[in-house]
Enzyme design. Structure first.
Site, short mmCIF file in Angstrom:
data_model
loop_
_atom_site.label_atom_id
_atom_site.label_comp_id
_atom_site.label_asym_id
_atom_site.label_seq_id
_atom_site.Cartn_x
_atom_site.Cartn_y
_atom_site.Cartn_z
N TYR A 159 -8.84 13.82 -6.71
CA TYR A 159 -7.81 13.43 -7.69
C TYR A 159 -7.11 14.66 -8.25
O TYR A 159 -5.88 14.72 -8.33
CB TYR A 159 -8.48 12.63 -8.80
CG TYR A 159 -7.53 12.14 -9.87
CD1 TYR A 159 -6.77 11.00 -9.67
CD2 TYR A 159 -7.43 12.80 -11.09
CE1 TYR A 159 -5.91 10.53 -10.66
CE2 TYR A 159 -6.58 12.35 -12.08
CZ TYR A 159 -5.83 11.21 -11.86
OH TYR A 159 -4.98 10.76 -12.84
N SER A 208 -1.47 14.05 -15.39
CA SER A 208 -2.76 14.14 -16.06
C SER A 208 -2.97 15.58 -16.51
O SER A 208 -2.40 16.52 -15.94
CB SER A 208 -3.87 13.74 -15.08
OG SER A 208 -5.15 14.05 -15.57
N ASN A 252 2.80 5.66 -10.31
CA ASN A 252 1.56 5.56 -11.06
C ASN A 252 0.35 5.28 -10.17
O ASN A 252 -0.79 5.56 -10.56
CB ASN A 252 1.69 4.45 -12.12
CG ASN A 252 0.36 4.08 -12.72
OD1 ASN A 252 -0.23 4.84 -13.49
ND2 ASN A 252 -0.15 2.90 -12.37
N ASP A 283 0.87 -1.16 0.00
CA ASP A 283 0.00 0.00 0.00
C ASP A 283 0.92 1.22 0.00
O ASP A 283 1.61 1.49 0.99
CB ASP A 283 -0.89 -0.01 1.24
CG ASP A 283 -1.91 1.13 1.26
OD1 ASP A 283 -1.72 2.11 0.51
OD2 ASP A 283 -2.89 1.03 2.02
N VAL A 284 0.93 1.97 -1.10
CA VAL A 284 1.89 3.07 -1.23
C VAL A 284 1.60 4.22 -0.27
O VAL A 284 2.43 5.13 -0.12
CB VAL A 284 1.95 3.60 -2.69
CG1 VAL A 284 2.40 2.52 -3.64
CG2 VAL A 284 0.62 4.21 -3.11
N LYS A 337 -3.07 15.66 -8.08
CA LYS A 337 -2.22 15.84 -9.26
C LYS A 337 -1.66 17.26 -9.32
O LYS A 337 -0.50 17.46 -9.72
CB LYS A 337 -3.02 15.53 -10.53
CG LYS A 337 -3.37 14.06 -10.69
CD LYS A 337 -2.15 13.17 -10.77
CE LYS A 337 -2.53 11.72 -11.04
NZ LYS A 337 -1.35 10.82 -11.06
#
Length: 336
Positions: free
Chosen positions: A155, A142, A90, A63-64, A159
């Site tokens: 999200y 993105s 990623n 789990d990052v 980013k």
């Protein structure tokens, strides 16, 4: 000039979606691949794909969001495969919902995976790359790193944060004279399982905003960015338009997205009331690189192809201009 082909690559979020496609792309170049993600079954399937392409693989279920686990994963990859040449951040998690319907716990979790997971991955890579004074860290980004859209605040915020984090770190590495290189690959909408297993508080099924590209387009870009010294690689005309449009007329973008952004991110299918999601725990299933939009997804990007072949295209254009000039001189008898 292209850098030497990487020998060992670590990929987070490697069990599905873009990460799975990226792992295969590096395996085709015979790089050994460290596969980092949750969900052992899909990780093992990804490892089999890498090995079927003639490359070595090691699986590290991680789990990052846990920095100690990310550090342990990097140590395990180097122990099993050798020094890491390329680290690809990623892994991501998100919530499709208006801000008013998103809980603090959901915001925290999406940020810990998507933003902090990449920070922990970068730090683990730097601990190994800086003493060797070589290596590449590729951040999967993105268009939403520049242009926020409705229903994806968790999200988009992550980013955007990564964009700032990398700019700070890049300046520090330049100050230190380090040869470790950072690059961010800004991607368009992609056909990945993200839209089937991310948490969603919508009336209808979420979808990527068309036009949609296959994850192999993203993988091609990540592979190229890892071997060509570029600060940033923008992929697809929709990404170019989003970034440039937001720089030129952000208010116009606000109004356009207020009008069309909700509909563009939902299909006509109602969302299942018992839909499982992977925000806190991985979901079951054999999902691979592709999501459910194969019939609508593009397998090529002319913009990416032009970007990757820019020097050759420039040389061809210059040669053509010289040929036209020479022909013009012959036609006019060399007069000025």
């Amino acid at each position: 000039m292209a850098a030497p082909a990487p020998q060992v690559v670590a990929v987070t979020g490697a069990s599905a979606g873009v990460g799975r496609a990226v792992a295969r792309a590096f395996a085709r170049e015979r790089a050994a691949v460290g596969l980092v993600a949750r969900g052992r079954g899909r990780l093992d399937a990804a490892a089999r794909e890498v090995e079927a392409l003639g490359a070595r693989a090691t699986v590290v279920e991680t789990d990052v969001a846990d920095p100690d686990a990310v550090e342990a994963a990097a140590a395990r990859i180097e122990e099993q495969l050798g020094p890491i040449d390329v680290w690809v951040n990623n892994a991501m998690a998100t919530v499709f919902a208006p801000v008013s319907d998103t809980t603090p716990e959901e915001f925290r979790r999406a940020t810990e995976v998507t933003y902090l997971g990449s920070v922990w991955g970068t730090m683990a890579a730097l601990r190994r790359m800086r003493p060797r004074d070589r290596g590449v860290i590729v951040q999967v980004g993105s268009a939403l790193a520049y242009r926020g859209i409705p229903l994806q605040a968790a999200y988009c915020g992550s980013k955007h944060a990564l964009q700032g984090f990398l700019e700070s770190l890049r300046a520090e590495l330049l100050h230190d004279g380090s040869n470790v290189r950072l690059t961010m690959v800004q991607l368009p909408a992609l056909n990945t399982p993200q839209f089937t297993w991310s948490r969603a508080k919508l009336r209808r099924q979420p979808q990527p905003v068309p036009p949609i590209f296959q994850p192999e387009v993203a993988a091609e870009a990540v592979l190229w960015a890892a071997t060509h010294p570029r600060r940033q690689l923008i992929v697809g005309w929709p990404t170019v338009k989003a970034i440039v449009g937001n720089a030129v007329a952000p208010g116009l973008g606000d109004r356009y997205l207020a009008r069309d952004g909700y509909e563009a991110q939902q299909t006509d299918e109602p969302i299942e009331p018992d839909r499982e999601d992977n925000l806190f725990e991985p979901v079951a299933g054999a999902q691979g690189a592709h999501g459910p939009f194969d019939d609508r997804a593009l397998s090529r990007s002319t913009q990416l192809w032009a970007r990757m072949h820019g020097r050759a295209l420039g040389a061809a254009a210059a040669a053509g201009a010289l040929a036209v000039a020479a022909r013009s001189r012959r036609t006019t008898g060399g007069t000025r």
